[in-house]
Design an enzyme around this catalytic site. Structure first.
Site, PDB file in Angstrom:
ATOM      1  N   LYS A  53      -4.435  39.970 -17.128  1.00  0.00           N
ATOM      2  CA  LYS A  53      -5.106  40.908 -17.106  1.00  0.00           C
ATOM      3  C   LYS A  53      -5.522  42.012 -16.050  1.00  0.00           C
ATOM      4  O   LYS A  53      -5.278  43.179 -16.367  1.00  0.00           O
ATOM      5  CB  LYS A  53      -6.878  40.758 -16.802  1.00  0.00           C
ATOM      6  CG  LYS A  53      -7.197  39.647 -18.179  1.00  0.00           C
ATOM      7  CD  LYS A  53      -8.380  38.762 -18.461  1.00  0.00           C
ATOM      8  CE  LYS A  53      -8.358  37.808 -19.012  1.00  0.00           C
ATOM      9  NZ  LYS A  53      -9.934  37.027 -18.627  1.00  0.00           N
ATOM     10  N   GLN A  97     -13.978  34.318 -15.463  1.00  0.00           N
ATOM     11  CA  GLN A  97     -12.986  33.798 -15.986  1.00  0.00           C
ATOM     12  C   GLN A  97     -12.942  32.599 -16.036  1.00  0.00           C
ATOM     13  O   GLN A  97     -14.021  31.692 -15.303  1.00  0.00           O
ATOM     14  CB  GLN A  97     -11.486  33.525 -15.193  1.00  0.00           C
ATOM     15  CG  GLN A  97     -10.570  33.490 -15.912  1.00  0.00           C
ATOM     16  CD  GLN A  97     -10.012  34.016 -17.294  1.00  0.00           C
ATOM     17  OE1 GLN A  97      -9.628  35.533 -17.339  1.00  0.00           O
ATOM     18  NE2 GLN A  97      -9.245  33.662 -17.850  1.00  0.00           N
ATOM     19  N   ASP A 120     -16.469  40.777 -21.618  1.00  0.00           N
ATOM     20  CA  ASP A 120     -16.459  39.653 -22.219  1.00  0.00           C
ATOM     21  C   ASP A 120     -17.425  40.001 -23.568  1.00  0.00           C
ATOM     22  O   ASP A 120     -16.944  38.913 -24.495  1.00  0.00           O
ATOM     23  CB  ASP A 120     -16.931  38.568 -21.870  1.00  0.00           C
ATOM     24  CG  ASP A 120     -15.684  38.049 -21.404  1.00  0.00           C
ATOM     25  OD1 ASP A 120     -14.344  38.470 -21.850  1.00  0.00           O
ATOM     26  OD2 ASP A 120     -15.027  37.584 -20.462  1.00  0.00           O
TER      27      ASP A 120
HETATM   28  N1  GUN Z   1     -11.031  31.817 -20.534  1.00  0.00           N
HETATM   29  C1  GUN Z   1     -10.309  31.591 -21.999  1.00  0.00           C
HETATM   30  N2  GUN Z   1     -10.436  32.949 -22.586  1.00  0.00           N
HETATM   31  C2  GUN Z   1     -10.788  34.208 -22.264  1.00  0.00           C
HETATM   32  C3  GUN Z   1     -11.689  34.803 -22.051  1.00  0.00           C
HETATM   33  O1  GUN Z   1     -11.639  35.468 -23.121  1.00  0.00           O
HETATM   34  N3  GUN Z   1     -12.757  35.480 -21.204  1.00  0.00           N
HETATM   35  C4  GUN Z   1     -12.890  34.812 -19.975  1.00  0.00           C
HETATM   36  N4  GUN Z   1     -13.659  35.580 -19.507  1.00  0.00           N
HETATM   37  N5  GUN Z   1     -12.467  33.635 -20.298  1.00  0.00           N
HETATM   38  C5  GUN Z   1     -11.572  33.372 -20.610  1.00  0.00           C
END
Ligand code: GUN
Length: 288
Positions: A53, A97, A120
């Site tokens: 990211k 996350q 998100d």
């Molecule tokens: N863990 C697995 N996929 C995601 C996601 O799309 N966003 C976040 N914040 N955590 C994750």
């Protein structure tokens, strides 16, 4: 005849090129889009996602910062960090996350993010907004699927769409996005009785359950669009989806591969949501 393969890498590349210009435009107006990522604990998969990211942010011109907490951190310390980020004008998007360690209350943490920075789209308010057709931020993976359908001019309105999977991150928001676009929706789970009877009637089939090659050719209507959100590692180390690509690609009209299908879209849509958040701040400040 083989299915048309939807190339997620290529679509992600063109979407990022388009949005890079929007980020540059904001920078010219004095606003650098900013994303804060919070990671708690040392889950190896999460560390890789966060690294990817940050790299993607750098490439598109988004400022990013990572806030790391140990696995035994106190929830109140994470909440304090989020509170500061909510107030930080350089940060337009905040992402926690997942998964969080077991002693954390996921909803308490996610709902402490201000809805305007919830890139998100996991905040309960934002999920409610999506369900009522007033989405603020679309959750990234299903948003990426919608972009893939759109870029391939796949008809949604009036079609029967079947989503296999009921997670809060993919299955449920996916179903509501397709419903919003006029699809007739069925939501199944991996346990649905006679699953094949449902999947065979799907014009659009989205699978997100985490079961390697669960969807076989005889479960798919000829000519259907098949979107595979699963990413599973086989004992030989190779990646595969929830769909048996080799057989289903002989029946489907459109299909996404794994890897190289939905995967590259998820981070791309996070970048888009962060730039959108910054554009909203810019629009608001230029009005006052
Ligand atoms: N863990 C697995 N996929 C995601 C996601 O799309 N966003 C976040 N914040 N955590 C994750």
């Amino acid at each position: 005849m083989g299915a048309h393969i939807i190339d997620g890498k290529a679509i992600a590349g063109s979407v990022r090129a388009e949005w890079k210009l929007r980020a540059e435009n904001l920078v010219k107006q004095g606003i650098t889009p900013g994303l804060a990522v919070i990671i708690v604990g040392d889950d190896p998969a999460s560390s890789i996602y966060v690294r990817n990211k940050v790299k993607a942010c750098n490439e598109i011109g988004i400022y990013s910062e990572v806030h790391r907490f140990s696995g035994d951190a106190l929830q109140e310390d994470v909440l304090l960090c989020i509170q500061k980020l909510n107030e930080n004008v350089q940060i337009h998007g905040i992402l926690v996350q997942l998964p969080l360690p077991p002693h954390f209350d996921n909803n308490a943490v996610i709902t402490s993010i201000t809805t305007q920075k919830d890139v998100d789209g996991f905040h309960l308010y934002n999920l409610g907004a999506l369900v009522t057709g007033n989405a603020i931020f679309l959750p990234c993976t299903p948003y990426g699927v919608m972009v893939m359908l759109e870029k391939n001019n796949i008809l949604i309105e009036g079609q029967h769409a079947v989503v296999v999977g009921r997670s809060n991150i993919v299955g449920k928001p996916m179903a509501f996005m397709l419903l919003q676009r006029g699809a007739t929706m069925t939501i199944c789970t991996s346990k649905t009785r006679d699953l094949a009877a449902f999947t065979r009637s799907a014009d659009i089939l989205v699978v997100a359950v985490g079961k390697p090659k669960m969807i076989q050719a005889e479960m798919v209507k000829p000519g259907a669009t098949v979107i595979d959100v699963g990413i599973n590692r086989l004992p030989d180390g190779k990646l595969c989806g929830d769909v048996d690509f080799d057989s289903v690609s002989q029946v489907a009209g459109y299909i996404t591969p794994v890897p190289g299908g939905v995967g590259p879209m998820t981070i791309t849509m996070l970048l888009c949501n962060t730039i959108t958040a910054a554009e909203r701040v810019q629009a608001h400040t230029s009005q006052v």
